[in-house]
Design a protein around this motif. Structure first.
Motif, PDB file in Angstrom:
ATOM      1  N   UNK A 151     -31.529 -54.176   1.873  1.00  0.00           N
ATOM      2  CA  UNK A 151     -31.028 -54.973   0.733  1.00  0.00           C
ATOM      3  C   UNK A 151     -32.161 -54.084  -0.479  1.00  0.00           C
ATOM      4  N   UNK A 152     -31.648 -54.462  -1.563  1.00  0.00           N
ATOM      5  CA  UNK A 152     -32.789 -53.968  -2.822  1.00  0.00           C
ATOM      6  C   UNK A 152     -33.345 -55.311  -3.264  1.00  0.00           C
ATOM      7  N   UNK A 153     -34.670 -55.118  -3.525  1.00  0.00           N
ATOM      8  CA  UNK A 153     -35.625 -56.156  -3.780  1.00  0.00           C
ATOM      9  C   UNK A 153     -36.185 -55.369  -5.329  1.00  0.00           C
ATOM     10  N   UNK A 154     -36.333 -56.449  -6.175  1.00  0.00           N
ATOM     11  CA  UNK A 154     -36.896 -56.324  -7.503  1.00  0.00           C
ATOM     12  C   UNK A 154     -37.999 -57.287  -7.870  1.00  0.00           C
ATOM     13  N   UNK A 155     -39.138 -56.891  -8.438  1.00  0.00           N
ATOM     14  CA  UNK A 155     -40.125 -57.851  -8.895  1.00  0.00           C
ATOM     15  C   UNK A 155     -40.404 -57.475 -10.245  1.00  0.00           C
ATOM     16  N   UNK A 156     -40.478 -58.713 -11.220  1.00  0.00           N
ATOM     17  CA  UNK A 156     -40.570 -58.707 -12.574  1.00  0.00           C
ATOM     18  C   UNK A 156     -41.857 -59.408 -13.031  1.00  0.00           C
ATOM     19  N   UNK A 157     -42.169 -59.424 -14.492  1.00  0.00           N
ATOM     20  CA  UNK A 157     -43.150 -60.132 -14.818  1.00  0.00           C
ATOM     21  C   UNK A 157     -43.008 -61.692 -14.518  1.00  0.00           C
ATOM     22  N   UNK A 158     -44.410 -62.189 -14.141  1.00  0.00           N
ATOM     23  CA  UNK A 158     -44.575 -63.476 -13.727  1.00  0.00           C
ATOM     24  C   UNK A 158     -44.265 -63.658 -12.227  1.00  0.00           C
ATOM     25  N   UNK A 159     -44.761 -62.565 -11.540  1.00  0.00           N
ATOM     26  CA  UNK A 159     -44.387 -62.916  -9.843  1.00  0.00           C
ATOM     27  C   UNK A 159     -42.859 -63.193  -9.611  1.00  0.00           C
ATOM     28  N   UNK A 160     -41.991 -63.042 -10.545  1.00  0.00           N
ATOM     29  CA  UNK A 160     -40.540 -63.403  -9.892  1.00  0.00           C
ATOM     30  C   UNK A 160     -39.832 -62.251  -9.324  1.00  0.00           C
ATOM     31  N   UNK A 161     -39.319 -62.642  -8.007  1.00  0.00           N
ATOM     32  CA  UNK A 161     -38.589 -61.736  -7.328  1.00  0.00           C
ATOM     33  C   UNK A 161     -37.102 -61.939  -6.899  1.00  0.00           C
ATOM     34  N   UNK A 162     -36.395 -60.965  -6.897  1.00  0.00           N
ATOM     35  CA  UNK A 162     -34.890 -61.191  -6.509  1.00  0.00           C
ATOM     36  C   UNK A 162     -34.641 -60.083  -5.483  1.00  0.00           C
ATOM     37  N   UNK A 163     -33.619 -60.547  -4.517  1.00  0.00           N
ATOM     38  CA  UNK A 163     -33.144 -59.843  -3.362  1.00  0.00           C
ATOM     39  C   UNK A 163     -31.806 -59.876  -3.415  1.00  0.00           C
ATOM     40  N   UNK A 164     -31.072 -58.459  -3.214  1.00  0.00           N
ATOM     41  CA  UNK A 164     -29.704 -58.265  -3.295  1.00  0.00           C
ATOM     42  C   UNK A 164     -29.041 -59.044  -1.898  1.00  0.00           C
ATOM     43  N   UNK A 165     -27.716 -59.529  -2.077  1.00  0.00           N
ATOM     44  CA  UNK A 165     -27.073 -59.587  -0.809  1.00  0.00           C
ATOM     45  C   UNK A 165     -26.395 -58.438  -0.459  1.00  0.00           C
ATOM     46  N   UNK A 166     -26.156 -57.547  -1.071  1.00  0.00           N
ATOM     47  CA  UNK A 166     -25.712 -56.250  -0.696  1.00  0.00           C
ATOM     48  C   UNK A 166     -26.645 -55.303  -0.286  1.00  0.00           C
ATOM     49  N   UNK A 167     -26.242 -54.571   0.748  1.00  0.00           N
ATOM     50  CA  UNK A 167     -27.189 -53.450   1.347  1.00  0.00           C
ATOM     51  C   UNK A 167     -26.951 -52.266   0.916  1.00  0.00           C
ATOM     52  N   UNK A 168     -27.811 -51.183   0.743  1.00  0.00           N
ATOM     53  CA  UNK A 168     -27.803 -50.045   0.456  1.00  0.00           C
ATOM     54  C   UNK A 168     -27.919 -49.175   1.746  1.00  0.00           C
ATOM     55  N   UNK A 169     -27.219 -47.881   1.798  1.00  0.00           N
ATOM     56  CA  UNK A 169     -27.068 -47.275   3.011  1.00  0.00           C
ATOM     57  C   UNK A 169     -27.252 -45.909   3.022  1.00  0.00           C
ATOM     58  N   UNK A 170     -28.172 -45.266   3.755  1.00  0.00           N
ATOM     59  CA  UNK A 170     -28.420 -43.811   3.775  1.00  0.00           C
ATOM     60  C   UNK A 170     -27.260 -43.269   4.720  1.00  0.00           C
ATOM     61  N   UNK A 171     -26.846 -41.969   4.240  1.00  0.00           N
ATOM     62  CA  UNK A 171     -25.918 -41.154   5.168  1.00  0.00           C
ATOM     63  C   UNK A 171     -25.878 -39.966   4.698  1.00  0.00           C
ATOM     64  N   UNK A 172     -25.162 -39.023   5.786  1.00  0.00           N
ATOM     65  CA  UNK A 172     -25.221 -37.697   5.356  1.00  0.00           C
ATOM     66  C   UNK A 172     -23.655 -37.333   5.162  1.00  0.00           C
ATOM     67  N   UNK A 173     -23.301 -36.768   3.963  1.00  0.00           N
ATOM     68  CA  UNK A 173     -22.216 -36.443   3.773  1.00  0.00           C
ATOM     69  C   UNK A 173     -21.532 -35.056   4.384  1.00  0.00           C
ATOM     70  N   UNK A 174     -20.389 -34.835   4.723  1.00  0.00           N
ATOM     71  CA  UNK A 174     -20.208 -33.599   5.368  1.00  0.00           C
ATOM     72  C   UNK A 174     -18.708 -32.948   4.679  1.00  0.00           C
ATOM     73  N   UNK A 175     -18.794 -31.968   3.807  1.00  0.00           N
ATOM     74  CA  UNK A 175     -17.523 -31.794   3.449  1.00  0.00           C
ATOM     75  C   UNK A 175     -16.796 -30.743   4.328  1.00  0.00           C
ATOM     76  N   UNK A 176     -15.672 -30.554   4.506  1.00  0.00           N
ATOM     77  CA  UNK A 176     -14.935 -29.605   5.633  1.00  0.00           C
ATOM     78  C   UNK A 176     -13.950 -28.746   4.796  1.00  0.00           C
ATOM     79  N   UNK A 177     -13.052 -29.115   4.051  1.00  0.00           N
ATOM     80  CA  UNK A 177     -12.042 -28.192   3.603  1.00  0.00           C
ATOM     81  C   UNK A 177     -11.816 -28.340   2.280  1.00  0.00           C
TER      82      UNK A 177
END
Length: 1725
Positions: free
Chosen positions: A811-837
């Motif tokens: 997930x993505x996590x963000x921290x702002x002024x006043x020690x307030x935090x937020x976490x996403x319910x959506x995940x970010x994914x690393x992957x390797x693109x492979x163009x072929x044709x």
């Protein structure tokens, strides 16, 4: 100065055109006479100034070989027929000669007569290399200039010639050539004066290639302009100008200077054409250092990429450079896209024209006529004479001066656009306004400049350029419809005074406007000189602009208006009104008004009191006011007056949520009068909740708004509205989306985090992690609370104890002024693109190809993070997802690579993926041609573009510029590698079609379709008849400025439509609801025109059945039914009568329409026959066959005639003796005494019949063909004897009527010989077109092989009197085979070549062994009708469209129509068998049928036959143009008349004067009998005498009708015609008078021509003898002639013995010697 650089010209219908038969090489004009001389391939023409052909001659082809030295003899085995390209034409006016140089015989030149170019004055091909002037190579250019050469005692005319070097040419690049011989120096014409004087090519051959383009002399110097390459390896061209002194024939003063024509970005290095002319006043002022009379060199250059430019330099500057040394020239550059250029201080193009006038590429031969008013434009095969200006086409001053044509100007007092010479009083100031000055007479000012519509007075109009008027000139002013006289101020001639119209004549003021504009015209003698507008204002209407401020609107208007508060009105300013309360113009501060509101910010949903101030309210003391606004509609509140000038009201609780802020204006009214008082009260209404959906956004609002986040409602509101205290901190951040959700493993891409409450300012964001990886905040892309952008790092490397999946996604996590935090319910994914044709894998170098990349995990990162490149060329990304599409860029390299390039896909800053050998750039597509080349402005015409490599293009678009919308674009309909198809785009602005330019967009490449033109849409006239009846044809008249339509139903300006037989159902918009009529609409392309409304004729209803009660007696029923039947029959008969009556009334119009339609069909179908009928395409007979057919009439009976075969039976042992004897006999015939006695002796014998006389005369013609001068002398002598005989017998009109004497046949043969070349050059083509047109017309309809009759013919006896149904079959072979398939009665199958059979194969194409059927005329399957047997047709064998017809040679099978003779023999057999083809003979009806109403059948047949006579008229109308063309070619003296005709007619004129009883009528008969009757009618009736053609009996019958018409036209007798006259005579009765006049004019014109001397005639005859004698069987003719001498030997001997002259020459002895040798007998000699 104006100069025309012409690639295209607009088409003018009245332009004169001369078409050349071959490619035009050179054109020169004779300034003294205005004549043009045109040198073309194998042709030389002499034209008048109006392009009328005066003379012509053929210069080739001739036997030549570049490897042989002239003269060309039989020893040159490589010699062949070679085209002669004209290389040089020069006018030699002192000697009235034309210098003509060609490409054959090593470039030898000749001198010809300027008055008659066919007359060659000097020519020699035996002077050796010193006489080789021009080049033998087609591509080598040659230029020349006339000059002189001074010797010790004379001044010799010479010309200097410059040429490039060809492989077989003389090595002299520049040389001086003589034009007359000098015997003392052994110089002859065209000799080079001094060998050393020539600029030789020897030193240049290996390094340079010269291209000479122009030569001229000026001020004692001779100049040559040429280009050359620097070396064999470097083919770049450089331009040079060379100069030498004109009297320096050793070329010691020869100098060269390199010329450079360049712009800031491009160099134009190769000169193409040049012109020298005076600078003119304007151009001289531009240079400053030259005078108007100084000459300027203008030259066109091309660059390496074929773009072109026009450059110029003055002669004084050019001479300075040549004298002082080489210096680079800076010419002014101008694009060759321009056609007419005005060379002023700022040179510019003033006219662009289309290519319709030229029909092809324009060459350098552009000449002005002697009046300088017309230009001759030369294209490849055509010369066109066009005016240099077209002033008269412009109808107003603005369009006239906008042309910027220096020839044109606006003639003020005549009201027209014209040249200065055509303008009356043009010498006076301001009467002719020169177009380039761009100024018209205009109104500068009015005094007063405007006036109230309630006033009336005079106005003074300032017109600075008004012409000075004379005493009789009438000056008037026109204001709208009001016209009044005007006067010019005597002190100021540019000031005009006139009265303004009264109030009633001024139009009312339009709504929402405070003035009305009235058009003003100034007229001089009823001619409009200038115009403008005058404004009449209305003060009362000024308050319409802003009703909330009536006083301010009144006094601040542009007019002089004042405000009267007590009346609440706006009136014209009145100085007499001194009331201080009146507000004067421009005194807005004195208006009663309210303003300065407090506060200026008002929140939504909260009522807030507003206070304001008032001024100048003295008139409203004690009054009460109300306030309101448009936002609150009709809700008004009372205004409370506070101390002084302050006011207040409670305010409104506004409701508004469309935007954050909006300005609101208030109006104030007097509550008593309800009149509005000026109010400038404007406040700002704002809504805290709009655009502030979370706490952070709410707190970010400006403090003056007072917005707070209300916890209970969770909205942002005004602070006084929320019931709870304001929150100190906002809730935790909330993440709603991540863009993108996938990233490359190496990171380095930006990630956008969407959500709420993510800080109030960018500094509030403390920390961001994505899938456990720190993400660097990109502060510059921060959006308050809702969006945070950061750049991720590479994927972290996991420890061994952590699964790989946990490090690739998170997930993505963000921290702002006043020690307030937020976490996403959506995940970010690393992957390797492979163009072929990559698809497609190739595209043009211009780019624009949309390629699609496929592969795995391509949707990684975002579109903004990804870049694609092909090689090093960027590819613009169009779409990004599971596949990536991008558009390739332009390849900028010098050479397109031949290898496949790598496609790179880059994700972010640190990830690059490559697809190797994925895409290849290829050469750009090329457009070679397109058709059609015009369209209406409405568009929709199908345009076909041809070229190559179109398969590389994905999107082709046709567009028109300038254009204002997308309707002027058209995408391609279809495409392949070589063809594109479009609909022409619609053009909305079509006022100036010449300014429209059409482009074709091929992906990234754009190219102009030069020569494509738009034309105004056509208009249609109302219909002459609006009622549609049975079988009616609707004719619509089209009005258009062009013939762009190419429909087969469009004849001239008529569109022929066939109406539906029944009334169609119509949609409501296609029907007139008022009278139930249908709209006739014409649709062409994308446009639809409503022509008119039509209706179907109502039919009479059948009467209702008579209802009779059942109780009525049967007799009454019978009577009623009889009456009913009788009435019904009567009505039916009436309807039939009306129908026939209508058909008869429309007969004449239908015949005319049929003629036009059939003529159009004929011209279309004969396109292959008549489109290019040059000598090579017309099947002319060779000279021998022509003379054989004319002299001996070859037939089957005399096929073995020795004169035809050329063989005589002589034993080999005696052949030498016989040959020697025949030569001796030939010498005898060349004795005039012997020949005259010989002819007289034969003609005195009764058994020497007419056939023998004709044969003898023809044999004598062949025998004496080698000495036609002698033959002509014999003929003249015999004619004089014949003439004297007829005159003495008092019957001179009978002379030459028949061929009953030898001399009459000799005359016929003499005419045939002398007119052979005229037939080939002039009369043959129209005769062949007439024959082909007639043959085509006959054979396009059914022809009865049994009766020898046809549907289409000119001969009434050969007219097929029946309607035979037929259709056209198309073969599926490579070419279309036309067969007329008759449904029941069709053409026989024997209309095929002899010894061939026709098979109908069961397969699509013929293969050996495939099944088939032999078609024959009669076989076992032939149909029988009683005792009659029908000939088989294609319909009989059920041959269908696209059947494969195979012509197969078979043994022992003879076609029915093998030859005419066998055909006749077969017919004789068929007659015995009672066979018929299409129609049975009318006198051979079956007995069974004849028993039933035979008289009625015969009457019906006769009536129908008479009706079908109209077909004769239809065929005649179809062929009329061809008949007229042939008559015109034969009877026209404007073109070249054969010298033999002039010579013989002069001979007849001389003899007529010699005899007293020979009048003009007799002389006319002599001329007619000698030429038209004796030769032309014979050729016309027997076209196979001159062409290799076969005329069928039906065609032959029609030719006899035309021949008879020609005969009637040549007679003086008036033919009285009546109803009983033959149809063949009546057919051309109307034209006979015209043809008679043509004959009379022809005879008169010949009489007025320059006489042909005996010497000229003998020269001509000698040339004919030289060319053709060796082709004839002269020895055979002599042998045949001797047979007559042998037959009448004793009589001839007796005649010779009685003649003293014969005795002196021992002719008797010589004849006996010949007889002894030929007959191999011993005589007493």
């Amino acid at each position: 100065m104006a100069i025309a650089v012409l690639l295209h010209f607009s088409c003018q219908c009245d332009n004169r055109v001369f078409p050349s038969e071959t490619l035009i090489n050179n054109v020169v004009a004779n300034p003294a006479t205005g004549r043009l001389y045109v040198g073309a391939v194998n042709r030389l023409y002499q034209l008048s100034s109006d392009l009328e052909l005066e003379s012509r001659t053929e210069t080739g082809p001739q036997r030549d070989s570049k490897s042989c030295t002239p003269p060309i003899t039989e020893s040159c085995t490589e010699a062949k027929e070679t085209n002669n390209y004209n290389k040089l034409l020069l006018i030699h006016p002192d000697k009235n000669q034309l210098v003509v140089c060609g490409s054959i015989f090593r470039g030898i030149c000749s001198l010809r007569n300027l008055s008659r170019v066919e007359q060659r004055i000097y020519y020699s091909d035996s002077n050796g290399e010193k006489s080789y002037v021009a080049s033998a190579e087609e591509v080598v250019s040659v230029v020349g200039v006339m000059s002189y050469f001074k010797t010790e005692n004379k001044r010799l005319p010479v010309f200097l010639v410059g040429k490039g070097y060809g492989g077989h040419d003389s090595t002299k690049l520049i040389s001086t050539r003589l034009l007359e011989s000098v015997p003392e120096n052994e110089w002859v014409e065209f000799d080079s004066i001094i060998e050393a004087s020539s600029v030789q090519a020897n030193s240049f051959i290996q390094r340079y290639q010269h291209d000479f383009r122009f030569a001229f002399n000026d001020s004692g110097f001779v100049y040559f302009l040429f280009s050359r390459t620097i070396s064999l390896q470097d083919n770049k061209n450089y331009t040079f100008i060379s100069r030498m002194c004109e009297d320096d024939h050793h070329y010691y003063s020869y100098t060269e200077l390199q010329l450079n024509c360049s712009s800031e970005t491009k160099n134009y290095n190769k000169v193409q054409a040049a012109f020298v002319g005076p600078a003119g006043k304007v151009l001289a002022q531009r240079y400053g250092t030259i005078s108007a009379s100084d000459k300027v060199l203008f030259a066109t250059f091309t660059s390496d990429d074929d773009s072109s430019a026009l450059c110029m330099t003055p002669f004084p500057v050019l001479s300075l450079w040549i004298s002082g040394g080489w210096k680079q020239d800076k010419f002014w550059v101008f694009s060759l896209q321009l056609l007419k250029v005005h060379l002023s201080a700022h040179p510019e193009m003033y006219e662009r024209m289309s290519s319709e006038v030229t029909g092809g590429k324009v060459n350098k031969n552009l000449l002005l006529d002697s009046s300088l008013q017309h230009l001759y434009i030369t294209s490849e095969r055509k010369i066109t004479k066009v005016p240099v200006q077209s002033c008269h086409l412009k109808k107003d001053c603005h369009s006239c001066v906008s042309m910027k044509d220096p020839y044109c100007g606006w003639c003020v007092l005549d009201g027209k656009c014209s040249t200065k010479n055509d303008c009356s009083r043009s010498d006076e100031d301001n009467t002719w306004l020169w177009s380039p000055n761009q100024q018209c007479v205009r109104i500068k000012a009015f005094d007063p400049p405007n006036l109230s519509s309630k006033k009336q007075e005079q106005v003074r109009i300032t017109i600075p350029s008004l012409p000075r008027l004379q005493e009789l000139d009438q000056l008037e002013c026109v204001f709208g419809s009001f016209q009044t006289g005007a006067v010019v101020d005597s002190a100021n001639q540019s000031l005009v005074a006139c009265s303004l119209p009264n109030r009633e004549s001024i139009p009312p003021t339009p709504e929402q406007q405070d003035f009305v504009s009235v058009p003003v015209k100034i007229l001089v003698n009823n001619i409009e000189v200038t115009s403008g507008e005058y404004h009449f204002y209305n003060c009362a209407a000024t308050i319409w602009k802003n009703p909330n401020t009536p006083c301010i609107s009144c006094v601040t208007s542009q007019w002089k208006c004042q405000w009267i508060p007590q009346d609440h009105s706006c009136t014209d300013e009145d100085e007499k009104m001194n009331d201080n309360r009146i507000v004067k113009p421009q005194q807005r501060e004195n208006c009663p008004q309210f303003g300065f509101p407090e506060p200026l910010l008002i929140p939504v949903g909260h009522e807030m009191p507003i206070s304001f101030q008032g001024r100048n309210l003295e008139n409203y003391e004690g009054g009460s006011f109300s306030i309101g606004t448009e936002l609150m509609k009709n809700t008004e509140q009372e205004v409370t007056r506070e101390e002084g000038s302050k006011f207040k009201f409670h305010g409104y609780q506004f409701a508004y949520d469309k935007q954050q802020e909006v300005n609101i204006s208030f109006h104030i009214k007097d509550r008593v009068t309800e009149r509005k008082i000026d109010s400038t009260l404007t406040v700002t209404l704002y809504n805290c909740s709009v655009g502030r959906g979370d706490c952070s956004l709410c707190k970010h609002a400006a403090a003056e708004y007072g917005c707070v986040w209300c916890k209970d409602t969770k909205t942002c509101v005004y602070k006084d509205i929320c019931n709870l205290p304001e929150l100190g901190h906002c809730p935790n951040p909330e993440i709603t989306d991540i863009i993108p959700r996938f990233g490359p493993i190496n990171g380095q891409i930006s990630v956008t985090i969407k959500g709420s409450n993510m800080g109030i300012k960018k500094e509030d964001v403390r920390r961001i992690t994505v899938a456990g990886v720190n993400c660097v905040h990109m502060e510059e892309r921060y959006s308050v609370s809702t969006s945070v952008v950061c750049e991720i790092g590479p994927k972290r490397i996991p420890p061994h104890d952590i699964p790989l999946e946990q490090t690739e996604s998170g997930p993505v996590e963000i921290e702002v002024e006043g020690d307030r935090r937020g976490t996403s319910k959506i995940n970010f994914t690393y992957r390797d693109p492979k163009p072929k044709t990559v698809h497609p894998s190739k595209g043009p170098a211009a780019g624009g190809t949309e390629i699609t990349i496929k592969g795995d995990a391509l949707e990684t990162a975002t579109k903004d993070d990804v870049t694609v490149s092909v090689g090093d060329v960027a590819c613009e990304i169009l779409s990004f997802g599971e596949t990536i599409s991008c558009k390739t860029g332009r390849y900028n390299g010098q050479k397109v690579p031949s290898d496949l390039l790598t496609v790179k896909v880059k994700y972010g800053k640190n990830t690059t993926k490559e697809i190797y050998s994925a895409f290849q750039y290829l050469e750009n597509p090329k457009i070679s041609d397109f058709h059609p080349k015009a369209s209406f402005c409405s568009g929709g015409r199908r345009i076909v573009v041809m070229g190559s490599r179109f398969d590389l293009i994905q999107l082709a678009t046709l567009k028109v510029q300038p254009s204002s919308d997308d309707s002027s674009l058209s995408k391609h309909l279809s495409k392949n590698d070589t063809v594109l198809e479009f609909y022409s785009p619609k053009v909305n602005v079509c006022d100036d079609v010449q300014s429209l330019r059409t482009f074709i967009q091929l992906d990234n490449m754009e190219e102009e379709l030069k020569g494509f033109n738009y034309h105004q849409d056509p208009t249609f006239d109302k219909l002459a008849k609006n009622t549609i009846t049975e079988n009616i044809v609707i004719i619509v008249t089209v009005r258009s400025d062009t013939r762009t339509l190419s429909l087969h139903l469009l004849l001239d300006d008529k569109l022929i439509l066939e109406a539906p037989s029944t009334k169609p159902s119509a949609r409501p918009r296609e029907q007139d609801p008022a009278n139930d009529k249908l709209y006739l609409r014409v649709m062409f392309g994308q446009a639809v025109w409503t022509v008119d409304s039509v209706q179907y004729a109502s039919k009479d209803d059948i009467p209702l059945a008579i209802i009779i009660p059942a109780v009525i007696l049967p007799m009454v029923l019978f009577i009623a039914l009889s009456i009913y039947c009788y009435r019904r029959k009567s009505r039916q008969a009436e309807r039939e009568y009306e129908k026939v009556k209508h058909q008869l009334e429309s007969l004449e119009e239908s015949v005319r329409d049929r003629c036009k339609k059939e003529f159009t069909d004929l011209m279309i179908e004969m396109e292959d026959h008549t489109s290019d009928l040059s000598e090579g395409r017309i099947p002319f007979l060779d000279y021998k066959t022509y003379t054989d057919r004319n002299f001996f009439l070859p037939s089957k009976e005399n096929a073995n005639d020795p004169m035809i075969t050329g063989k005589i039976q002589i034993p080999e042992a005696r052949r030498a003796t016989v040959t020697q004897a025949l030569n001796q006999f030939s010498n005898l015939l060349n004795s005039k005494t012997f020949l005259i006695n010989f002819i007289h002796t034969l003609e005195s014998r009764p058994d020497f019949n007419a056939r023998s006389r004709g044969n003898f005369a023809s044999l004598l013609t062949v025998a004496l063909h080698g000495k036609l001068e002698y033959y002509t002398d014999i003929m003249r002598t015999l004619l004089l004897e014949l003439m004297d005989e007829h005159v003495q017998n008092k019957n001179p009109k009978l002379m030459l009527r028949r061929s009953e004497t030898v001399v009459e046949r000799m005359l016929c043969n003499w005419m045939s010989i002398c007119l052979y070349q005229f037939l080939r050059d002039t009369a043959g083509e129209p005769l062949y077109k007439l024959f082909k047109a007639l043959k085509h017309q006959v054979e396009k309809g059914p022809v009865d092989a049994r009766l020898k009759k046809a549907k289409y013919t000119l001969n009434d006896t050969g007219l097929l009197g029946d309607d035979v149904e037929y259709s056209v079959l198309v073969s599926s072979h490579l070419e279309t085979l036309r067969f007329l398939l008759l449904v029941n009665r069709t053409k026989p199958a024997f209309n095929l070549p002899s010894s061939f059979c026709v098979c109908v194969c069961v397969c699509v194409c013929w293969r050996p062994g495939s099944t088939g059927q032999i078609l024959s005329d009669l076989d076992l399957t032939s149909q029988k009708e009683g005792r009659w047997k029908r000939l088989n047709t294609l319909a009989h064998y059920n041959v269908r469209d696209n059947a494969t017809l195979v012509l197969s040679r078979v043994l022992h099978t003879q076609s029915f129509h093998q030859h005419q003779d066998s055909h006749d023999e077969k017919n004789a057999l068929l007659e015995d068998d009672n066979t018929f083809h299409l129609v049975r003979p009318t006198d051979e009806i079956d007995e069974v049928k004849s028993k039933r109403g035979s008289m009625k059948d015969k009457a019906m047949t006769k009536a129908i036959t008479e009706i079908y006579l109209t077909r004769l008229l239809s065929v005649k109308g179809t062929l009329q143009q061809f008949v007229d063309d042939f008559f015109r070619s034969v009877l026209c003296t404007s073109s070249a008349v054969p010298p033999a005709v002039k010579y013989f007619f002069d001979f007849l004129d001389e003899q007529a004067e010699r005899h007293d009883n020979v009048d003009e009528e007799t002389l006319h008969i002599w001329k007619t009998n000698s030429l038209p009757m004796r030769f032309w009618v014979n050729i016309l009736r027997n076209p196979h005498f001159i062409f290799d053609v076969h005329a069928t009996e039906v065609v032959d019958a029609s030719l006899h009708v035309i021949g008879q018409t020609f005969m009637d036209a040549c007679t003086k007798t008036e033919h009285k015609l009546s109803r009983e006259s033959p149809s063949n005579k009546l057919l051309y009765a109307k034209e006979i008078s015209t043809y008679k006049k043509m004959v009379d004019d022809y005879y008169r014109g010949i009489r007025q021509m320059v006489p042909v001397s005996d010497q000229d005639m003998n020269t001509h005859l000698a040339e004919v003898s030289r060319q053709h004698t060796d082709k004839l069987n002269t020895q055979v003719a002599l042998h045949q002639l001797y047979q007559y001498a042998s037959k009448y030997f004793d009589l001839i001997i007796q005649s010779l013995d009685e003649d003293p002259a014969a005795q002196n020459r021992q002719l008797t002895l010589r004849l006996q010697q010949v007889a002894a040798a030929l007959e191999n007998k011993v005589t007493d000699l």
